[in-house]
Scaffold this active site. Structure first.
Site, PDB file in Angstrom:
ATOM      1  N   LYS A 197       0.972  -1.312  -0.108  1.00 21.44           N
ATOM      2  CA  LYS A 197       0.170   0.130   0.127  1.00 21.44           C
ATOM      3  C   LYS A 197       0.762   1.199   0.023  1.00 21.44           C
ATOM      4  O   LYS A 197       0.622   2.014  -0.616  1.00 21.44           O
ATOM      5  CB  LYS A 197      -0.920   0.148   1.087  1.00 21.44           C
ATOM      6  CG  LYS A 197      -1.714   1.249   1.194  1.00 21.44           C
ATOM      7  CD  LYS A 197      -2.687   0.961   2.522  1.00 21.44           C
ATOM      8  CE  LYS A 197      -3.369   2.300   2.908  1.00 21.44           C
ATOM      9  NZ  LYS A 197      -4.261   2.233   4.076  1.00 21.44           N
ATOM     10  N   GLU A 203      10.655  -4.659   4.569  1.00 20.92           N
ATOM     11  CA  GLU A 203      10.696  -6.171   3.979  1.00 20.92           C
ATOM     12  C   GLU A 203      10.407  -6.147   2.691  1.00 20.92           C
ATOM     13  O   GLU A 203      10.983  -6.816   1.761  1.00 20.92           O
ATOM     14  CB  GLU A 203       9.650  -6.863   4.885  1.00 20.92           C
ATOM     15  CG  GLU A 203       9.883  -6.884   6.254  1.00 20.92           C
ATOM     16  CD  GLU A 203       9.534  -6.034   7.123  1.00 20.92           C
ATOM     17  OE1 GLU A 203       9.068  -4.902   6.780  1.00 20.92           O
ATOM     18  OE2 GLU A 203       8.936  -6.251   8.262  1.00 20.92           O
ATOM     19  N   GLY A 255      -4.780  -1.761   5.123  1.00 24.03           N
ATOM     20  CA  GLY A 255      -4.094  -3.169   4.561  1.00 24.03           C
ATOM     21  C   GLY A 255      -4.615  -4.145   4.757  1.00 24.03           C
ATOM     22  O   GLY A 255      -4.715  -5.144   3.724  1.00 24.03           O
ATOM     23  N   ARG A 256      -5.189  -4.576   6.179  1.00 19.37           N
ATOM     24  CA  ARG A 256      -5.657  -5.640   6.393  1.00 19.37           C
ATOM     25  C   ARG A 256      -7.067  -5.929   5.819  1.00 19.37           C
ATOM     26  O   ARG A 256      -7.637  -6.832   6.041  1.00 19.37           O
ATOM     27  CB  ARG A 256      -5.734  -5.867   7.883  1.00 19.37           C
ATOM     28  CG  ARG A 256      -6.232  -4.938   8.609  1.00 19.37           C
ATOM     29  CD  ARG A 256      -5.779  -4.793  10.169  1.00 19.37           C
ATOM     30  NE  ARG A 256      -6.468  -3.580  11.010  1.00 19.37           N
ATOM     31  CZ  ARG A 256      -5.667  -2.575  11.066  1.00 19.37           C
ATOM     32  NH1 ARG A 256      -4.707  -2.296  10.411  1.00 19.37           N
ATOM     33  NH2 ARG A 256      -6.316  -1.618  11.785  1.00 19.37           N
ATOM     34  N   GLU A 341      -4.604  -6.489  15.052  1.00 18.97           N
ATOM     35  CA  GLU A 341      -4.105  -5.104  14.561  1.00 18.97           C
ATOM     36  C   GLU A 341      -5.302  -4.199  14.709  1.00 18.97           C
ATOM     37  O   GLU A 341      -5.001  -2.989  15.021  1.00 18.97           O
ATOM     38  CB  GLU A 341      -3.528  -5.125  13.093  1.00 18.97           C
ATOM     39  CG  GLU A 341      -2.626  -4.059  12.898  1.00 18.97           C
ATOM     40  CD  GLU A 341      -1.727  -4.203  11.463  1.00 18.97           C
ATOM     41  OE1 GLU A 341      -0.681  -4.484  11.658  1.00 18.97           O
ATOM     42  OE2 GLU A 341      -2.341  -4.209  10.396  1.00 18.97           O
ATOM     43  N   HIS A 372      -4.763 -33.221  17.553  1.00 23.34           N
ATOM     44  CA  HIS A 372      -3.588 -33.825  18.086  1.00 23.34           C
ATOM     45  C   HIS A 372      -2.477 -33.116  18.697  1.00 23.34           C
ATOM     46  O   HIS A 372      -1.433 -33.614  18.742  1.00 23.34           O
ATOM     47  CB  HIS A 372      -3.063 -34.872  16.929  1.00 23.34           C
ATOM     48  CG  HIS A 372      -4.269 -35.713  16.537  1.00 23.34           C
ATOM     49  ND1 HIS A 372      -4.546 -37.040  16.970  1.00 23.34           N
ATOM     50  CD2 HIS A 372      -5.382 -35.491  15.513  1.00 23.34           C
ATOM     51  CE1 HIS A 372      -5.798 -37.548  16.234  1.00 23.34           C
ATOM     52  NE2 HIS A 372      -6.092 -36.612  15.577  1.00 23.34           N
ATOM     53  N   LYS A 501       9.482  -0.731  14.320  1.00 22.56           N
ATOM     54  CA  LYS A 501      10.138  -0.450  12.909  1.00 22.56           C
ATOM     55  C   LYS A 501      11.011   0.641  12.942  1.00 22.56           C
ATOM     56  O   LYS A 501      12.141   0.708  12.295  1.00 22.56           O
ATOM     57  CB  LYS A 501       9.005   0.120  11.935  1.00 22.56           C
ATOM     58  CG  LYS A 501       7.891  -0.775  11.371  1.00 22.56           C
ATOM     59  CD  LYS A 501       7.100  -0.097  10.379  1.00 22.56           C
ATOM     60  CE  LYS A 501       5.871  -0.798  10.264  1.00 22.56           C
ATOM     61  NZ  LYS A 501       4.762  -0.431   9.177  1.00 22.56           N
TER      62      LYS A 501
HETATM   63  O1  F6P Z   1       3.366  -2.661   9.772  1.00 25.37           O
HETATM   64  C1  F6P Z   1       1.919  -2.924   9.785  1.00 25.37           C
HETATM   65  C2  F6P Z   1       1.418  -2.872   8.158  1.00 25.37           C
HETATM   66  O2  F6P Z   1       1.248  -1.306   7.965  1.00 25.37           O
HETATM   67  C3  F6P Z   1       0.158  -3.387   7.993  1.00 25.37           C
HETATM   68  O3  F6P Z   1      -1.080  -2.747   8.555  1.00 25.37           O
HETATM   69  C4  F6P Z   1       0.065  -3.688   6.496  1.00 25.37           C
HETATM   70  O4  F6P Z   1      -0.605  -4.449   6.241  1.00 25.37           O
HETATM   71  C5  F6P Z   1       1.518  -3.992   6.425  1.00 25.37           C
HETATM   72  O5  F6P Z   1       2.387  -3.201   7.226  1.00 25.37           O
HETATM   73  C6  F6P Z   1       2.184  -3.860   5.009  1.00 25.37           C
HETATM   74  O6  F6P Z   1       1.859  -2.486   4.586  1.00 25.37           O
HETATM   75  P1  F6P Z   1       2.289  -2.115   3.109  1.00 25.37           P
HETATM   76  O7  F6P Z   1       1.213  -2.642   2.202  1.00 25.37           O
HETATM   77  O8  F6P Z   1       2.177  -0.567   2.996  1.00 25.37           O
HETATM   78  O9  F6P Z   1       3.572  -2.666   2.672  1.00 25.37           O
END
Ligand code: F6P
Length: 537
Positions: A197, A203, A255-256, A341, A372, A501
């Protein structure tokens, strides 16, 4: 006068030790403590909610303004108050609608992006969009959190409908993740989707750079085999991705909550636009139900009220989500982000400390595997863990119907066992039948007692079709929303992820030795020094 909240607290105390089975003797419980929508049957009769408790819970939802807040969400009001944003993931699945944000209809742009996704998916699936080595055989979605969990869950959930390229998901910054995924792929026939987003997530951007280098080993124009899903058009351009393969969305999609739009592109490529749209239709049907059904028959509201009852009033700190559906294996992980979240907050909307607990810890695994592993604790441990079972009446493998029957039998048996339990007298009888007596009989019997009266709910759906899957995910989204409104918190920000972060960014120079880490604590510095020593630094 007692508030509704206090009445519910008193009620929870009063019914704490009431045997669940007794409730079934008093009334025709199963029918009146269940509700249905779109073929989904939600049974909450195996909880200690009685008619009086339910009335109070519904009164609480009314008092907390769930209906008004729900309408505000659907109509584009800026209910994400700490970020000044509307919350309109529902607009991504109601493509015929019209929703105003700041006086402008957002739907034409949503429809246009959806149409571009459909055209791209048709082109790729038909071999008109190719890689340097020919038709695309593999798609790698690079994203994390909401840009990974939704599509990864959905691709697995809809595996029976999969007739497009293979899909792979890379999320972790751990190089092992991308290494192992790329190891089996041919760059010349792979499409890389960078799903972010913000297009700043460390990452994702690190993995995207790694993928681009990998692609460049075999492909002369690597960027031509990249697509981007983002709200940040300037950043996708800076990365070198052609605007024709950039699928944008607005900041009013959290995002979620984003798998319904561009973030779902990998799913659309895997199953095709028609199946993708069936999923949207199932979710849209759940939206309509949520928006119109009276609270007593409203699935998301009821699911939320059961959740609030168990967590805030009974004090059960966690809940287990237990899909008896292997293809929903990623649902618990998806719900961990969606629920924790969203509702893992410590202040109310106006910034005041909460005087009650916020959302619960959510966890789970598919049945029967969990049986199990951790069910021992659920049955006999000292803590009560409300369980949310879900299962389809029919599987996708008619020749394996006998296995499906066993699956369903196990699911129903678990909720029955949790409720029924086994008394000490029954355990003694079993031991006596095995020939034990005296002190040894007593000792062995005590290990075989199940306290029972452990609450669970069951969601029974016809079959995991695209429509049903969409409806289940939308059901949980709205459940989280209702719980958040009742708790008075903002379910749509996530400030709690920021501090870690920031500190990670500040620690990188300490780990590579370019900073002495002044001001850091002794533990962190010692661990960093050990890391450097292991690197030979
Ligand atoms: O760090 C949390 C977050 O902001 C989430 O809310 C989001 O889904 C995820 O990181 C990834 O964010 P982006 O889509 O901006 O890479």
């Amino acid at each position: 006068m007692m508030t509704i909240w206090n009445k519910l607290s008193a009620q929870a105390e009063a019914v704490r030790n009431r045997p669940l089975l007794e409730l079934f003797e008093i009334e025709a419980r199963a029918g009146s403590f269940s509700a249905e929508a779109g073929g989904l049957l939600f049974d909450y009769s195996k909880t200690n909610i009685d008619a009086e408790t339910r009335d109070l819970l519904i009164a609480l939802a009314e008092e907390r303004g769930v209906a008004a807040r729900r309408e505000a969400m659907f109509t584009g009001a800026k209910i994400n108050e700490t970020e000044g944003r509307a919350v309109l993931h529902t607009a991504l699945r109601n493509l015929d609608g019209s929703v105003l944000v700041d006086g402008a209809d957002v739907m034409p742009a949503v429809r246009e992006t959806h149409a571009r996704m459909v055209a791209f998916a048709h082109d790729l699936r038909a071999g008109r969009f190719t890689g340097q080595g020919g038709a695309i055989t593999d798609v790698v979605n690079i994203g994390i959190g909401g840009s990974d969990l939704g599509p990864a869950m959905a691709v697995l959930a809809l595996a029976p409908y999969h007739d497009g390229p293979r899909c792979h998901f890379v999320s972790n910054v751990d190089g092992a993740h991308i290494h192992d995924i790329l190891a089996g792929l041919n760059p010349a026939t792979t499409l890389v989707i960078v799903a972010s987003k913000t297009f700043t997530t460390i990452e994702t951007m690190t993995n995207a750079e790694t993928a681009r280098r990998w692609m460049a080993t075999k492909v002369s124009d690597p960027a031509a085999q990249f697509a981007a899903l983002s709200t940040a058009g300037d950043k996708t351009a800076a990365f070198g991705i052609d605007p024709s393969r950039v699928f944008g969305f607005e900041d009013w999609v959290g995002g979620r909550y984003s798998m319904w739009g561009p973030i779902g592109l990998s799913l659309m490529l895997a199953v095709g636009p028609e199946t993708f749209d069936r999923m949207l239709a199932g979710a849209a049907a759940m939206d309509r139900h949520f928006r119109t059904a009276p609270f007593a028959q409203n699935l998301p509201v009821l699911l939320a009220l059961v959740g609030i009852w168990h967590n805030q009033f009974c004090g059960y700190a966690t809940r287990a989500v237990l899909p008896y559906e292997q293809r929903l294996a990623r649902l618990p992980a998806y719900l961990q982000q969606l629920e924790m979240e969203s509702n893992g907050k410590r202040v109310s909307m106006d910034g005041a400390d909460l005087s009650y607990h916020s959302g619960p810890v959510v966890w789970g695994e598919p049945g029967t595997n969990g049986q199990h592993a951790f069910y021992q604790l659920i049955h006999q441990g000292t803590r009560v863990i409300p369980c949310e079972f879900m299962v389809g009446a029919e599987g996708h493998e008619p020749d394996l119907a006998h296995q499906h029957l066993l699956l369903v039998a196990n699911c129903l048996a678990q909720s029955e066992a949790l409720m029924r339990g086994r008394s000490l007298d029954e355990a003694r009888e079993i031991m006596r039948a095995k020939g034990l007596e005296g002190a040894e009989l007593e000792r062995q019997a005590r290990h075989r007692v199940f306290p029972g009266s452990r609450p669970s709910t069951t969601l029974l759906y016809p079959k995991l079709t695209p429509e049903t899957f969409g409806a289940i995910v939308a059901l949980y989204e709205h459940r989280v929303f209702v719980e958040g409104v009742i708790l008075g918190i903002n379910s749509f920000d996530q400030w709690g992820v920021e501090l870690g972060k920031e500190l990670a960014l500040a620690l990188a120079p300490v780990l590579d030795g370019s900073s002495d880490g002044a001001g850091k604590d002794g533990s962190t510095l010692r661990l960093a020094a050990r890391f450097r020593a292991a690197q030979g630094g």
